[in-house]
Scaffold this motif. Structure first.
Motif: not given
Length: 107
Positions: A68-77, A95-107
């Motif tokens: 969750x922390x990393x998704x928040x950081x990515x979203x803020x970035x 490393x925290x378990x965020x998937x490529x798909x999750x990163x793509x959705x945030x991006x």
């Protein structure tokens, strides 16, 4: 050694620092947590230690789960158009378990 986009500050290491910064960087290097931002901040003889304390509190002492922390950081970035912060947290998020798909959705 120069950082991405940095024209004046070297990426410091335990090998080229002394005192408390040398001790801190050696521990970070041994743990694999010697992030670029910390290596840049190590150019200051007094700033690295407080920065590491703050980063540790934000990254490890929080009750927010790492994913969750990393998704928040990515979203803020992404929201703030901070490509440096995004780039730094891609691997941390993996490393925290965020998937490529999750990163793509945030991006």
């Amino acid at each position: 050694m120069k950082a991405r986009g940095a024209s004046r500050l070297a990426l410091r290491s335990a090998e080229d620092t002394s005192g408390k910064n040398k001790t801190i960087l050696a521990a970070l290097e041994d743990s694999g947590e010697d992030l670029e931002i910390l290596r840049l901040i190590a150019n200051s003889p007094t700033l690295l230690y407080p920065m590491v304390l703050m980063a540790n509190a934000l990254m490890k002492l929080t009750t927010l789960p790492p994913e969750d922390r990393e998704v928040v950081v990515l979203w803020l970035a992404r929201r703030a158009s901070h490509s440096y912060e995004w780039d730094e947290h891609v691997e941390l998020s993996r490393k925290a378990g965020v998937t490529d798909e999750q990163r793509a959705a945030v991006r």
